[in-house]
Design an enzyme around this catalytic site. Structure first.
Site, PDB file in Angstrom:
ATOM      1  CG  HIS A 143      13.134 -10.449 -19.918  1.00  0.00           C
ATOM      2  ND1 HIS A 143      13.434  -9.772 -21.301  1.00  0.00           N
ATOM      3  CD2 HIS A 143      13.933  -9.711 -18.992  1.00  0.00           C
ATOM      4  CE1 HIS A 143      14.288  -8.845 -20.858  1.00  0.00           C
ATOM      5  NE2 HIS A 143      14.484  -8.908 -19.467  1.00  0.00           N
ATOM      6  CB  CYS A 185       9.667  -8.529 -26.446  1.00  0.00           C
ATOM      7  SG  CYS A 185       9.891 -10.207 -25.686  1.00  0.00           S
TER       8      CYS A 185
END
Ligand code: ARG
Length: 294
Positions: free
Chosen positions: A192, A288
């Site tokens: 990511h 996150c």
């Protein structure tokens, strides 16, 4: 897709919701969405960190998350909203992936891996119930929320290939009017963009040079003034140095990135390290576990 917004672009990441009408934007305080790790564990492997992970200590994860939560609430002074945890979706704790939020719009994640797809309706419902307009990607287009799309100044750095499809980037622009800089993620460990790049207040940008190809690095250099660039070493990137939470002049990150911590302090940031070892086993860290929603 919803019609594109006619609002002017925000030029400041720290006020990314200038026309917000949700209860959160009205409070005037930064608001972060988090999800308690009640059902968090590592029960499947969809990234290299999970493949290599020793068993997760869930009780320790709970304590680490609470420390992060209190740090964001008390030391950084943000509001924190909580998503209700649900069994069977252990990665729901990583709220960064839930959606890309801009003004009152929440572009909901559509996950590449079936293991995470049950999170999608849970998040869509939360945003709808809290005053946002949930926007869904078409079924054939994967998009992993703010895990893969980060606002820097008036534009978005967006990752693609490992998880998110590049086709989502033009849809992101259609929905928000924000220009998107598409960056291929070339390293499986940095699957990511929020684990290898991190916009900060005043245009600073932390990034891991190992996570991008020559073109990606050229895009970073063409957009961000050199004095604002903060490259991190491979060692510190592997400690999730780029997965930092920035609220005002506070930066919160996992332990073990001393060089970055020194660099940030020199640039005037107040830095707080929190041990997030159990979440690293799932391939995630501080950023996150959070989603800026106002
Ligand atoms: N286990 C999760 C996954 O692989 C971790 C997600 C981390 N989130 C993030 N925004 N990088 O999908």
């Amino acid at each position: 897709m919803s019609p594109s917004s006619s609002q002017p672009l925000s030029s400041d990441w720290f006020n990314p919701h200038p026309v917000g009408r949700t209860p959160f934007s009205k409070s005037g305080k930064p608001t972060i969405l988090m999800c308690p790790p009640t059902y968090f564990t590592v029960s499947y492997a969809i990234n290299p960190w999970m493949q290599e992970a020793p068993p997760c200590n869930e009780a320790l994860a709970q304590r680490q998350w609470e420390t992060l939560y209190k740090t964001i609430l008390k030391k950084a002074g943000a509001n924190v909203e909580l998503l209700t945890p649900e069994p069977g979706v252990p990665d729901l704790v990583f709220t960064a992936n839930a959606a890309f939020v801009y003004n009152d719009m929440a572009i909901i994640a559509h996950y590449k891996h079936p293991e995470r797809r049950a999170e999608e309706p849970i998040c869509a419902q939360w945003f709808e119930e809290h005053g946002f307009l949930p926007v869904l990607m078409p079924d054939h287009v994967f998009f992993e929320g703010a895990g893969d799309a980060l606002i820097w100044q008036d534009r978005v750095f967006a990752g693609y290939k490992t998880r998110t499809d590049i086709a989502s980037h033009s849809l992101l622009t259609a929905a928000t009017d924000l220009p998107v800089l598409s960056m291929e993620l070339i390293n499986d460990r940095y699957y990511h963009i929020d684990v290898c790049l991190c916009p900060l207040q005043d245009g600073h940008l932390i990034y891991s040079p190992d996570a991008f190809d020559e073109y990606g690095l050229a895009v970073i250099e063409a957009n961000v003034p050199e004095k604002k660039l903060i490259p991190v070493s491979a060692e510190e990137a592997a400690r999730f140095a780029c997965n930092s939470v920035n609220i005002g002049d506070t930066v919160i990150l996992n332990q073990g990135s001393g060089k970055l911590v020194d660099d940030l302090k020199q640039r005037g940031f107040q830095v707080i390290e929190v041990d997030l070892s159990e979440f690293l086993k799932a391939g995630g860290s501080a950023k996150c576990l959070t989603l800026r929603i106002a």
